[in-house]
Design a protein around this motif. Structure first.
Motif, mmCIF file in Angstrom:
data_model
loop_
_atom_site.group_PDB
_atom_site.id
_atom_site.type_symbol
_atom_site.label_atom_id
_atom_site.label_comp_id
_atom_site.label_asym_id
_atom_site.label_seq_id
_atom_site.Cartn_x
_atom_site.Cartn_y
_atom_site.Cartn_z
ATOM 1 N N ASN A 139 -4.077 -54.778 9.508
ATOM 2 C CA ASN A 139 -5.435 -55.292 9.368
ATOM 3 C C ASN A 139 -5.998 -55.118 7.968
ATOM 4 O OD1 ASN A 139 -5.610 -56.092 12.073
ATOM 5 N ND2 ASN A 139 -6.027 -53.975 12.683
ATOM 6 N N LYS A 140 -5.411 -54.231 7.182
ATOM 7 C CA LYS A 140 -5.919 -53.991 5.839
ATOM 8 C C LYS A 140 -5.100 -54.770 4.827
ATOM 9 C CE LYS A 140 -7.821 -49.390 6.675
ATOM 10 N NZ LYS A 140 -7.834 -47.971 6.230
ATOM 11 N N GLU A 141 -5.799 -55.559 4.054
ATOM 12 C CA GLU A 141 -5.117 -56.354 3.041
ATOM 13 C C GLU A 141 -4.760 -55.464 1.856
ATOM 14 O OE1 GLU A 141 -5.893 -60.701 1.177
ATOM 15 O OE2 GLU A 141 -7.438 -59.216 0.765
ATOM 16 N N ARG A 142 -3.529 -55.501 1.455
ATOM 17 C CA ARG A 142 -3.098 -54.702 0.320
ATOM 18 C C ARG A 142 -3.578 -55.329 -0.980
ATOM 19 N NH1 ARG A 142 3.214 -54.441 1.386
ATOM 20 N NH2 ARG A 142 2.752 -56.652 1.704
ATOM 21 N N ASN A 143 -3.800 -54.489 -1.981
ATOM 22 C CA ASN A 143 -4.265 -54.980 -3.275
ATOM 23 C C ASN A 143 -3.278 -55.962 -3.887
ATOM 24 O OD1 ASN A 143 -6.593 -53.456 -3.168
ATOM 25 N ND2 ASN A 143 -5.666 -51.689 -4.195
ATOM 26 N N SER A 144 -1.988 -55.708 -3.672
ATOM 27 C CA SER A 144 -0.973 -56.592 -4.230
ATOM 28 C C SER A 144 -1.062 -57.984 -3.611
ATOM 29 C CB SER A 144 0.426 -56.011 -4.005
ATOM 30 O OG SER A 144 0.664 -55.823 -2.616
ATOM 31 N N ASP A 145 -1.411 -58.052 -2.305
ATOM 32 C CA ASP A 145 -1.562 -59.341 -1.639
ATOM 33 C C ASP A 145 -2.746 -60.110 -2.214
ATOM 34 O OD1 ASP A 145 0.575 -58.813 -0.026
ATOM 35 O OD2 ASP A 145 -0.626 -58.027 1.630
ATOM 36 N N ALA A 146 -3.869 -59.417 -2.405
ATOM 37 C CA ALA A 146 -5.057 -60.062 -2.964
ATOM 38 C C ALA A 146 -4.780 -60.565 -4.370
ATOM 39 C CB ALA A 146 -6.224 -59.075 -2.971
ATOM 40 N N SER A 147 -4.066 -59.774 -5.143
ATOM 41 C CA SER A 147 -3.729 -60.176 -6.506
ATOM 42 C C SER A 147 -2.820 -61.400 -6.507
ATOM 43 C CB SER A 147 -3.045 -59.013 -7.229
ATOM 44 O OG SER A 147 -2.632 -59.403 -8.516
ATOM 45 N N HIS A 148 -1.888 -61.423 -5.572
ATOM 46 C CA HIS A 148 -0.963 -62.555 -5.477
ATOM 47 C C HIS A 148 -1.708 -63.838 -5.120
ATOM 48 C CE1 HIS A 148 2.693 -64.773 -4.863
ATOM 49 N NE2 HIS A 148 2.405 -64.991 -3.586
ATOM 50 N N LYS A 149 -2.682 -63.735 -4.221
ATOM 51 C CA LYS A 149 -3.471 -64.909 -3.832
ATOM 52 C C LYS A 149 -4.297 -65.423 -5.007
ATOM 53 C CE LYS A 149 -3.799 -63.357 0.962
ATOM 54 N NZ LYS A 149 -4.678 -62.753 1.989
ATOM 55 N N GLU A 150 -4.842 -64.503 -5.787
ATOM 56 C CA GLU A 150 -5.631 -64.896 -6.953
ATOM 57 C C GLU A 150 -4.759 -65.591 -7.989
ATOM 58 O OE1 GLU A 150 -9.133 -65.413 -9.059
ATOM 59 O OE2 GLU A 150 -8.826 -64.653 -7.020
ATOM 60 N N ILE A 151 -3.548 -65.100 -8.146
ATOM 61 C CA ILE A 151 -2.610 -65.725 -9.092
ATOM 62 C C ILE A 151 -2.280 -67.146 -8.646
ATOM 63 C CG2 ILE A 151 -0.236 -65.649 -9.955
ATOM 64 C CD1 ILE A 151 -0.474 -62.584 -9.942
ATOM 65 N N ARG A 152 -2.041 -67.318 -7.356
ATOM 66 C CA ARG A 152 -1.732 -68.656 -6.836
ATOM 67 C C ARG A 152 -2.919 -69.601 -7.008
ATOM 68 N NH1 ARG A 152 0.574 -68.130 -0.856
ATOM 69 N NH2 ARG A 152 -1.218 -66.744 -0.727
ATOM 70 N N LEU A 153 -4.132 -69.081 -6.759
ATOM 71 C CA LEU A 153 -5.332 -69.904 -6.907
ATOM 72 C C LEU A 153 -5.523 -70.330 -8.358
ATOM 73 C CD1 LEU A 153 -7.864 -71.084 -5.536
ATOM 74 C CD2 LEU A 153 -9.037 -68.939 -6.067
#
Length: 282
Positions: free
Chosen positions: A213-227
């Motif tokens: 349920n907790k989003e990892r910081n690495s996942d959030a960073s990866h999504k921002e990079i893709r965006l």
């Protein structure tokens, strides 16, 4: 009803050609589809000619409105009858030379609303257009006791910064959007963002299924990079205006993604039929 910016350029010009072809095929029945161009008086070329025929245009508009109301009472909402002479009113208008910052009107439209004075900036016209579209949803429901609105849908083909702002306005007012993918510029940007946010939702669902349920910081960073990669990809074709609309567009697409339908002519999903995509959006 069709509502456009009314200018004789780009996609709107193609819409005008399609209307002309429709009238030609239905000339025996004198059927017409109301097409309203909403724009700015100061950005319209050759306005001195329009001043000269304003009374005629007003008379024609009122006559068409009466015919449209009559047609509505007969449950004929897809077309109205028109006099053959009507279509030459706007066709008689012609700007002989280009004027910087001004556009010719597309001659196949049936009506034009051109705003002047303090309400003629691009942003103000866009707001006025949104209000008009929302009002049109209620025109044919005044005699009905329920809250059913006339369905409307926005179709995005190519487009630039004003198209993106119009998309944001539409989604904020819960108007469904059909995006013609691979038509270029703004449409392709929205299609790519739609795929991006869809992928995020899929990943989030998978994570919940695995009790993560907790989003990892690495996942959030990866999504921002893709965006950022999506905007970088489209910046070359669209220019720096993307930075002006990025935050608002992303926020609204995340909130109202369910209102968006992606259409592609060679896709098996709609079999190249835009009408099917419109029905799906509604």
């Amino acid at each position: 009803w069709l509502i456009t910016a009314g200018t004789n350029a780009g996609v709107i010009r193609e819409v005008g050609k399609a209307l002309h072809n429709y009238r030609y095929k239905n000339r025996k029945h004198a059927l017409d589809v109301p097409c309203i161009g909403i724009g700015s008086w100061k950005h319209t070329a050759g306005t001195e000619q329009l001043n000269g025929i304003s009374k005629i245009v007003l008379d024609v508009a009122l006559e068409k409105e009466n015919r449209s109301m009559s047609a509505s009472r007969q449950n004929t909402i897809e077309a109205i009858h028109m006099n053959i002479a009507d279509e030459y009113i706007v066709r008689s208008y012609h700007s002989k030379q280009s004027e910087k910052g001004r556009w010719n009107l597309e001659p196949n439209h049936t009506h034009f609303l051109l705003f002047d004075g303090g309400s003629c900036t691009a942003e103000e016209v866009l707001l006025q257009r949104t209000e008009i579209e929302q009002h049109l949803r209620k025109i044919n429901t005044t005699l009905i006791t329920t809250d059913i609105l006339t369905p409307i849908v926005m179709i995005l083909v190519e487009g630039g910064v004003l198209s993106i702002r119009a998309v944001c306005q539409a989604l904020e007012t819960n108007v469904p959007l059909v995006v013609v993918k691979e038509s270029g510029r703004a449409a392709d940007l929205v299609a790519d963002l739609y795929a991006h946010f869809n992928q995020i939702e899929i990943e989030r669902t998978d994570s919940e299924r695995r009790f993560l349920n907790k989003e990892r910081n690495s996942d959030a960073s990866h999504k921002e990079i893709r965006l950022n990669a999506i905007f970088q990809k489209h910046r070359a074709e669209n220019g720096s205006w993307l930075d002006q609309v990025k935050d608002r567009l992303c926020r609204i697409m995340q909130q109202r993604r369910q209102l968006i339908t992606i259409f592609k002519f060679d896709s098996e999903r709609h079999h190249g039929n835009l009408e099917d995509a419109i029905l799906e959006a509604l």
